[in-house]
Design an enzyme around this catalytic site. Structure first.
Site, PDB file in Angstrom:
ATOM      1  N   GLY A  11       0.822  -1.201   0.000  1.00  0.00           N
ATOM      2  CA  GLY A  11       0.000   0.000   0.000  1.00  0.00           C
ATOM      3  C   GLY A  11       0.857   1.253   0.000  1.00  0.00           C
ATOM      4  O   GLY A  11       1.808   1.361   0.768  1.00  0.00           O
ATOM      5  N   ARG A  74      -0.161  -5.396  -4.818  1.00  0.00           N
ATOM      6  CA  ARG A  74       0.095  -6.604  -4.027  1.00  0.00           C
ATOM      7  C   ARG A  74       0.180  -7.794  -4.974  1.00  0.00           C
ATOM      8  O   ARG A  74      -0.461  -7.813  -6.028  1.00  0.00           O
ATOM      9  CB  ARG A  74      -1.007  -6.798  -2.993  1.00  0.00           C
ATOM     10  CG  ARG A  74      -1.211  -5.578  -2.083  1.00  0.00           C
ATOM     11  CD  ARG A  74      -2.108  -5.885  -0.905  1.00  0.00           C
ATOM     12  NE  ARG A  74      -2.449  -4.692  -0.164  1.00  0.00           N
ATOM     13  CZ  ARG A  74      -1.673  -4.081   0.716  1.00  0.00           C
ATOM     14  NH1 ARG A  74      -0.460  -4.570   0.957  1.00  0.00           N
ATOM     15  NH2 ARG A  74      -2.067  -2.998   1.355  1.00  0.00           N
ATOM     16  N   TYR A  75       0.975  -8.790  -4.561  1.00  0.00           N
ATOM     17  CA  TYR A  75       1.258  -9.895  -5.476  1.00  0.00           C
ATOM     18  C   TYR A  75       1.631 -11.130  -4.667  1.00  0.00           C
ATOM     19  O   TYR A  75       2.423 -11.043  -3.721  1.00  0.00           O
ATOM     20  CB  TYR A  75       2.414  -9.481  -6.392  1.00  0.00           C
ATOM     21  CG  TYR A  75       2.834 -10.503  -7.416  1.00  0.00           C
ATOM     22  CD1 TYR A  75       1.982 -10.857  -8.460  1.00  0.00           C
ATOM     23  CD2 TYR A  75       4.090 -11.095  -7.352  1.00  0.00           C
ATOM     24  CE1 TYR A  75       2.377 -11.779  -9.415  1.00  0.00           C
ATOM     25  CE2 TYR A  75       4.494 -12.019  -8.299  1.00  0.00           C
ATOM     26  CZ  TYR A  75       3.624 -12.364  -9.334  1.00  0.00           C
ATOM     27  OH  TYR A  75       4.023 -13.279 -10.288  1.00  0.00           O
ATOM     28  N   GLY A 102       6.834  -2.504   3.416  1.00  0.00           N
ATOM     29  CA  GLY A 102       6.620  -2.849   4.814  1.00  0.00           C
ATOM     30  C   GLY A 102       7.096  -4.243   5.140  1.00  0.00           C
ATOM     31  O   GLY A 102       8.056  -4.757   4.544  1.00  0.00           O
ATOM     32  N   ASN A 103       6.396  -4.906   6.068  1.00  0.00           N
ATOM     33  CA  ASN A 103       6.825  -6.219   6.544  1.00  0.00           C
ATOM     34  C   ASN A 103       6.959  -7.239   5.419  1.00  0.00           C
ATOM     35  O   ASN A 103       7.963  -7.946   5.320  1.00  0.00           O
ATOM     36  CB  ASN A 103       5.810  -6.737   7.578  1.00  0.00           C
ATOM     37  CG  ASN A 103       5.897  -6.001   8.901  1.00  0.00           C
ATOM     38  OD1 ASN A 103       6.931  -5.983   9.546  1.00  0.00           O
ATOM     39  ND2 ASN A 103       4.798  -5.372   9.295  1.00  0.00           N
ATOM     40  N   GLY A 104       5.922  -7.322   4.570  1.00  0.00           N
ATOM     41  CA  GLY A 104       5.965  -8.295   3.482  1.00  0.00           C
ATOM     42  C   GLY A 104       7.087  -8.030   2.502  1.00  0.00           C
ATOM     43  O   GLY A 104       7.706  -8.963   1.975  1.00  0.00           O
ATOM     44  N   THR A 105       7.376  -6.757   2.275  1.00  0.00           N
ATOM     45  CA  THR A 105       8.451  -6.376   1.352  1.00  0.00           C
ATOM     46  C   THR A 105       9.806  -6.802   1.882  1.00  0.00           C
ATOM     47  O   THR A 105      10.656  -7.304   1.129  1.00  0.00           O
ATOM     48  CB  THR A 105       8.422  -4.857   1.123  1.00  0.00           C
ATOM     49  OG1 THR A 105       7.162  -4.502   0.564  1.00  0.00           O
ATOM     50  CG2 THR A 105       9.540  -4.421   0.196  1.00  0.00           C
ATOM     51  N   ASP A 133       0.399   1.964   8.759  1.00  0.00           N
ATOM     52  CA  ASP A 133      -0.052   1.284   9.977  1.00  0.00           C
ATOM     53  C   ASP A 133       0.960   1.354  11.115  1.00  0.00           C
ATOM     54  O   ASP A 133       0.622   1.104  12.263  1.00  0.00           O
ATOM     55  CB  ASP A 133      -0.327  -0.193   9.689  1.00  0.00           C
ATOM     56  CG  ASP A 133      -1.524  -0.398   8.773  1.00  0.00           C
ATOM     57  OD1 ASP A 133      -2.296   0.556   8.603  1.00  0.00           O
ATOM     58  OD2 ASP A 133      -1.674  -1.510   8.235  1.00  0.00           O
TER      59      ASP A 133
END
Length: 390
Positions: A11, A74-75, A102-105, A133
């Site tokens: 995001g 997103r992917y 962020g975290n996922g990245t 967030d």
């Protein structure tokens, strides 16, 4: 000369392009740049943009623009996609990968690094933080959060005035903020509260199950004392006997939203008052009218420092923001290993801030910026007309 690929993922925020601009300005004279369009999907599908002078100028023109100018999205970055991503990097002889996210990245970056090692390909990776967030581990806060928090604080303050003026028609308004599992943003709603009668009167956080009796008691007290009530709730909040509310399900990802409507309807049925649910929406992360000057500055500096670290050979780290011990707010930038960021997981609002919001607001205030709005009291004591005439 290093060949650096840089992208944006997840995001977007109001300042994510400032981080990109800071990074680009730091390395543009010393590195070959390739821009990845569409986040990790673009990396897999080779949606690359050659970093010539016109493209770089365009990137820099986007510095103060919200959203991710390279497109983020997103992917589902599974093992097969990760292997293909490394193949794409090898094919284009890219030896350095930088992503803002962020975290996922950060987790994805480390997985790409390990896959490159498995394939015998030398790859330097570096993460630049962003999240509205503020749930990213390893950093005091992340660029993007302060501006979103400022937007929510201002919106809550303004909607308090709006609802107060209409309390003979509508008595309760429930505002829903972003925040899947962390309540940093929802809690920020009260940062600019000046008067006791001003909202928010109740804040619900995802770190704690929502108790119906406590909610009703607090709302009834506000209605009795002030004639209206502002409730702020994070999208990830759930009842003590319940689960998070899904608005949609896209690409295997749960999209939260709707708890404000449930709370609004519950209060209306229990207290027989007029209520309204307000989903604050994507403007929380795209509102340039509420940009925090500190957030804008730090986002850019994170990018610049990341560029310097790429040139110095830092690898498998994230650029983190810290606070120096001081009587006034002073930011410092430091490297944190990606594996440590991942190990920390989602950074929830600490218990000491949940139980003491004043302490949270003391922590938060420097990030919001110094131009805090101040309004007159909501009402003035009424004086009898005849008394005034005498």
């Amino acid at each position: 000369m290093k060949h650096v690929a840089v992208g944006q993922a997840g995001g977007p925020t109001a300042v994510i392009n400032a981080t990109l601009a800071g990074f680009v300005e730091s390395v543009k004279e010393q590195c070959q740049l390739t821009f990845v369009e569409g986040g990790y999907q673009g990396l897999v599908e080779e949606n690359f943009l050659y970093g010539g002078s016109e493209v770089i100028d365009w990137i820099l023109e986007n510095q103060s623009v919200p959203g991710a100018c390279l497109q983020s999205g997103r992917y589902p970055f599974n093992d097969e996609a990760i292997a293909q991503a490394v193949h794409s990097l090898k094919k284009h002889q890219i030896d350095t990968l930088v992503f803002i996210g962020g975290n996922g990245t950060m987790e994805a970056l480390l997985k790409v690094k390990k896959e490159a090692e498995r394939q015998g390909y030398t790859l330097q990776v570096l993460g630049l933080p962003k999240t509205v967030d503020n749930d990213l581990g390893g950093t005091d806060h992340a660029p993007g959060f302060a501006s979103a928090a400022r937007s929510i604080a201002q919106t809550t303050k303004d909607l308090s005035r709006d609802l107060y003026s209409m309390k003979n028609f509508e008595q309760v308004r429930v505002l829903e903020t972003m925040g899947r599992n962390a309540g940093w943003l929802a809690a920020a709603a009260g940062a600019w509260r000046e008067y006791e009668e001003e909202g928010p009167h109740y804040i619900a956080l995802p770190e704690q199950p929502l108790n119906k009796d406590t909610l009703l008691t607090t709302v009834k007290e506000a209605l009795s004392s002030y004639g209206y009530a502002i409730v702020v709730v994070s999208e990830g909040v759930q009842w003590e006997q319940g689960s998070q509310i899904e608005l949609n399900h896209v690409g295997g990802r749960s999209i939260l939203g709707g708890i404000s409507k449930e709370i609004s309807e519950f209060i209306r049925e229990e207290l027989h008052v007029n209520t309204r649910a307000e989903l604050l929406g994507m403007n929380q992360r795209a509102d340039t009218s509420s940009l925090s000057p500190i957030d804008t500055y730090e986002a850019y500096q994170v990018g610049r420092e990341g560029g310097r670290w790429v040139l110095e050979g830092y690898d498998a780290v994230m650029v983190a923001v810290g606070r120096k011990a001081s009587n006034y707010y002073t930011m410092e930038i430091k490297p944190v290993k990606l594996e440590n960021v991942i190990a920390e997981g989602e950074r929830l609002l600490p218990a000491q801030f949940i139980t003491d919001l004043k302490a949270y607001y003391q922590w938060l205030t420097p990030l919001l910026g110094g131009d805090r709005p101040s309004y007159p009291p909501l009402s003035k004591r009424r004086v009898e007309y005849s008394e005034h005439q005498s």
